[in-house]
Write a protein that holds these residues in place. Structure first.
Motif, PDB file in Angstrom:
ATOM      1  N   SER A  76       0.860  -1.175   0.000  1.00  0.00           N
ATOM      2  CA  SER A  76       0.000   0.000   0.000  1.00  0.00           C
ATOM      3  C   SER A  76       0.901   1.231   0.000  1.00  0.00           C
ATOM      4  N   ASN A  78       0.391   5.358  -0.092  1.00  0.00           N
ATOM      5  CA  ASN A  78      -0.556   6.477  -0.040  1.00  0.00           C
ATOM      6  C   ASN A  78       0.227   7.777  -0.120  1.00  0.00           C
ATOM      7  N   THR A  80      -0.039  12.095  -0.528  1.00  0.00           N
ATOM      8  CA  THR A  80      -0.872  13.299  -0.432  1.00  0.00           C
ATOM      9  C   THR A  80       0.015  14.511  -0.670  1.00  0.00           C
ATOM     10  N   ASN A  89      -2.219   6.729  -5.510  1.00  0.00           N
ATOM     11  CA  ASN A  89      -2.072   5.687  -4.504  1.00  0.00           C
ATOM     12  C   ASN A  89      -1.974   4.332  -5.179  1.00  0.00           C
TER      13      ASN A  89
END
Length: 171
Positions: A76, A78, A80, A89
């Protein structure tokens, strides 16, 4: 005269015993420090979950997570912030060998020494930081985080983590 010789012998004996006791105590403390210090440099066992995030403020943040699932691992990523608008993502399943490669990076660079690192520079409003958590199959962990303060060799290790996750992402 005889009393003076006896007193000198007793004094010498006491000084010798105290000196020997201090030497033994120093040896024991040195052995403990050596053994504990040696264990703190590496971790045995397999990584079951790895999480590393860094960034800050307006520039953006990225969080990498790799979690073991049998012989595989769930990746994973992620992102921003402004620097990561194009990256997006990622979530996918990859070979579990990447957790072993992370373990190699951690052990080769003595990242276990980071365990417990928790430092922040005060008065900086738009700086960068990091968070690291590694969980092993024996339930031992390495946990560290900082804001505008970083452990020794952080830049080298961070680059190695980035390189590995870039490789995994581009599979």
């Amino acid at each position: 005269m005889e009393a003076k010789k006896t007193t000198k012998k007793n004094t010498f004996g006491i000084v010798a015993m105290v000196t020997a006791g201090v030497a033994i105590l120093i040896g024991i403390v040195a052995a403990i420090v050596f053994l504990v210090g040696g264990q703190a440099k590496t971790r045995d066992g397999s990584i079951v979950e790895f999480s590393f995030g860094h960034g800050g403020g307006m520039s953006g943040d990225v969080q990498y997570t790799l979690k073991r699932q049998d012989n595989l691992a769930l990746l994973s990523i992620n992102r921003t912030g402004a620097l990561y608008d194009k990256g997006g993502n990622v979530e996918k399943t990859v070979d579990g060998k990447y957790l072993d490669r992370l373990a190699d990076i951690i052990n080769e660079n003595e990242v276990a020494k980071w365990d417990g690192f928790d430092k922040s520079a005060h008065g900086i409003l738009d700086g960068g930081g990091f968070v690291l958590k590694v969980t092993y199959d024996d339930e031992k962990t390495i946990e560290a985080h900082g804001y505008m303060m970083f452990p020794d060799n952080y830049a080298v290790v961070s680059d190695k983590f980035e390189e590995l996750f870039s490789e995994i992402e581009n599979l």
